[in-house]
Motif scaffolding. Structure first.
Motif, mmCIF file in Angstrom:
data_model
loop_
_atom_site.group_PDB
_atom_site.id
_atom_site.type_symbol
_atom_site.label_atom_id
_atom_site.label_comp_id
_atom_site.label_asym_id
_atom_site.label_seq_id
_atom_site.Cartn_x
_atom_site.Cartn_y
_atom_site.Cartn_z
ATOM 1 N N MET A 76 52.968 41.554 39.795
ATOM 2 C CA MET A 76 51.750 40.787 39.871
ATOM 3 C C MET A 76 51.725 39.767 38.764
ATOM 4 O O MET A 76 51.967 40.083 37.610
ATOM 5 N N LEU A 77 51.407 38.554 39.094
ATOM 6 C CA LEU A 77 51.440 37.470 38.149
ATOM 7 C C LEU A 77 50.065 37.312 37.526
ATOM 8 O O LEU A 77 49.062 37.201 38.221
ATOM 9 N N SER A 78 50.003 37.302 36.190
ATOM 10 C CA SER A 78 48.724 37.194 35.521
ATOM 11 C C SER A 78 48.106 35.830 35.764
ATOM 12 O O SER A 78 48.798 34.836 35.921
ATOM 13 N N ALA A 79 46.786 35.798 35.782
ATOM 14 C CA ALA A 79 46.052 34.559 36.021
ATOM 15 C C ALA A 79 45.117 34.312 34.852
ATOM 16 O O ALA A 79 44.015 34.854 34.804
ATOM 17 N N PRO A 80 45.550 33.546 33.855
ATOM 18 C CA PRO A 80 44.722 33.303 32.680
ATOM 19 C C PRO A 80 43.369 32.732 33.056
ATOM 20 O O PRO A 80 43.270 31.806 33.869
ATOM 21 N N GLY A 81 42.326 33.315 32.465
ATOM 22 C CA GLY A 81 40.987 32.799 32.680
ATOM 23 C C GLY A 81 40.334 33.270 33.963
ATOM 24 O O GLY A 81 39.205 32.875 34.276
ATOM 25 N N ALA A 82 41.021 34.095 34.728
ATOM 26 C CA ALA A 82 40.433 34.569 35.980
ATOM 27 C C ALA A 82 39.225 35.452 35.703
ATOM 28 O O ALA A 82 39.213 36.223 34.747
ATOM 29 N N ALA A 83 38.180 35.319 36.542
ATOM 30 C CA ALA A 83 36.980 36.134 36.372
ATOM 31 C C ALA A 83 37.264 37.544 36.870
ATOM 32 O O ALA A 83 37.505 37.757 38.047
ATOM 33 N N TRP A 84 37.225 38.484 35.978
ATOM 34 C CA TRP A 84 37.562 39.863 36.341
ATOM 35 C C TRP A 84 37.061 40.769 35.233
ATOM 36 O O TRP A 84 37.424 40.611 34.075
ATOM 37 N N ASP A 85 36.170 41.707 35.558
ATOM 38 C CA ASP A 85 35.588 42.559 34.530
ATOM 39 C C ASP A 85 35.942 44.021 34.695
ATOM 40 O O ASP A 85 36.228 44.703 33.726
ATOM 41 N N ASP A 86 35.902 44.509 35.912
ATOM 42 C CA ASP A 86 36.116 45.927 36.148
ATOM 43 C C ASP A 86 37.002 46.102 37.377
ATOM 44 O O ASP A 86 36.719 45.525 38.440
ATOM 45 N N PRO A 87 38.072 46.887 37.279
ATOM 46 C CA PRO A 87 38.996 47.001 38.409
ATOM 47 C C PRO A 87 38.365 47.601 39.654
ATOM 48 O O PRO A 87 38.651 47.161 40.773
ATOM 49 N N ALA A 88 37.520 48.611 39.478
ATOM 50 C CA ALA A 88 36.887 49.226 40.652
ATOM 51 C C ALA A 88 35.959 48.239 41.347
ATOM 52 O O ALA A 88 35.945 48.140 42.578
ATOM 53 N N ALA A 89 35.190 47.484 40.566
ATOM 54 C CA ALA A 89 34.282 46.497 41.148
ATOM 55 C C ALA A 89 35.061 45.375 41.822
ATOM 56 O O ALA A 89 34.696 44.902 42.902
ATOM 57 N N ALA A 90 36.156 44.953 41.189
ATOM 58 C CA ALA A 90 36.969 43.886 41.767
ATOM 59 C C ALA A 90 37.583 44.328 43.080
ATOM 60 O O ALA A 90 37.638 43.562 44.052
ATOM 61 N N LEU A 91 38.019 45.560 43.138
ATOM 62 C CA LEU A 91 38.612 46.089 44.362
ATOM 63 C C LEU A 91 37.564 46.199 45.462
ATOM 64 O O LEU A 91 37.812 45.868 46.627
ATOM 65 N N ALA A 92 36.359 46.647 45.078
ATOM 66 C CA ALA A 92 35.291 46.814 46.065
ATOM 67 C C ALA A 92 34.831 45.469 46.632
ATOM 68 O O ALA A 92 34.442 45.382 47.806
ATOM 69 N N SER A 93 34.888 44.430 45.813
ATOM 70 C CA SER A 93 34.406 43.122 46.258
ATOM 71 C C SER A 93 35.496 42.265 46.896
ATOM 72 O O SER A 93 35.223 41.164 47.371
ATOM 73 N N ALA A 94 36.739 42.765 46.902
ATOM 74 C CA ALA A 94 37.838 42.006 47.511
ATOM 75 C C ALA A 94 37.629 41.898 49.013
ATOM 76 O O ALA A 94 36.956 42.721 49.635
ATOM 77 N N ARG A 95 38.214 40.886 49.583
ATOM 78 C CA ARG A 95 38.116 40.671 51.026
ATOM 79 C C ARG A 95 38.579 41.913 51.779
ATOM 80 O O ARG A 95 39.644 42.461 51.500
ATOM 81 N N HIS A 96 37.765 42.361 52.734
ATOM 82 C CA HIS A 96 38.095 43.563 53.497
ATOM 83 C C HIS A 96 38.527 43.183 54.908
ATOM 84 O O HIS A 96 37.864 42.404 55.588
ATOM 85 N N GLU A 97 39.657 43.729 55.325
ATOM 86 C CA GLU A 97 40.159 43.491 56.681
ATOM 87 C C GLU A 97 39.792 44.665 57.570
ATOM 88 O O GLU A 97 40.138 45.814 57.271
ATOM 89 N N PHE A 98 39.098 44.392 58.657
ATOM 90 C CA PHE A 98 38.752 45.436 59.617
ATOM 91 C C PHE A 98 39.877 45.594 60.642
ATOM 92 O O PHE A 98 40.757 44.747 60.762
ATOM 93 N N GLY A 99 39.842 46.693 61.373
ATOM 94 C CA GLY A 99 40.859 46.959 62.376
ATOM 95 C C GLY A 99 40.787 45.995 63.541
ATOM 96 O O GLY A 99 39.766 45.330 63.774
#
Length: 229
Positions: free
Chosen positions: A1-24
């Motif tokens: 995974m390539l780091s992204a300087p300055g990217a808005a990111w505070d908590d991994p669980a919250a970031a994962l929960a808010s990531a785009r979700h693909e339905f079946g």
């Protein structure tokens, strides 16, 4: 995974929960698993544009070695988890590690790594890379920061490779300090975060690339072999 300087990111669980979700495909709450190796393209012009990289890989698939909806979504989730710009999935953790090291080091390159490492990684650095790729490694006590700095050879060392939490000794590396030491000498930092997902975020602490063996905590059930970087 390539780091992204300055990217808005505070908590991994919250970031994962808010990531785009693909339905079946038929409305399932989980994404459908895409088993096809090859995808249909109905127009010759679309085929040309896919091969020239003009179209978006989120939608335009042709062969699973290039992109696959299931694997692409996994990469997106892993990037959200680690707060990185992108993530690329591989067939195993060792495939991810070897891909990164061989991409960042050419023949004659040098790596600095801890004395205590996952056995497969140690074998890669000790046997395969020096004999096949002419890439050598100096092993140091990762807790001795002076020794780490001394092991870096100006103009030759390309990568400081470490594990955020070592396997199996559970030694916790000081990623921010080690990243500063490496960067001050123009060396890239690769961190294996396999044993500390959701606990540490190496990309936020200074790492340039983060790798995982998905076979461990990410999969959770000891029934998957995969990797990501």
């Amino acid at each position: 995974m390539l780091s992204a300087p300055g990217a808005a990111w505070d908590d991994p669980a919250a970031a994962l929960a808010s990531a785009r979700h693909e339905f079946g495909e038929h409305g399932g709450v989980n994404m459908s698993i895409e088993a096809s190796t090859t995808f249909t393209v109905m127009e010759p012009e679309i085929m040309r544009r896919i091969f020239t990289g003009e179209l978006c890989p989120d939608r335009d698939f042709i062969y699973s070695r290039h992109f696959n909806p299931t694997v692409l979504n996994l990469g997106r989730q892993m990037a959200a988890l680690e707060g990185t710009e992108a993530a690329y999935c591989t067939a195993s953790g060792m495939a991810a590690i070897s891909s990164v090291l061989m991409e960042m080091c050419s023949s004659g390159g040098h790596v600095v790594a801890p004395q205590t490492l996952y056995g497969g990684t140690h074998s890669l650095l000790t046997h395969f890379l020096p004999t096949v790729c002419n890439i050598t490694t100096s092993f140091v006590d990762i807790m001795d920061h002076a020794a780490v700095g001394d092991a870096i050879v100006e103009g030759k060392t390309k990568v400081l490779y470490l594990e955020s939490m070592s396997n199996p000794t559970m030694t916790v590396a000081d990623v921010p300090k080690l990243s500063r030491i490496a960067h001050d000498k123009g060396v890239m930092v690769v961190v294996d975060n396999t044993l500390a997902p959701l606990v540490l975020s190496p990309a936020r602490l200074g790492a340039d690339v983060v790798v995982h063996s998905i076979s461990k905590f990410i999969s959770g059930g000891a029934d998957i072999i995969a990797g990501v970087y």
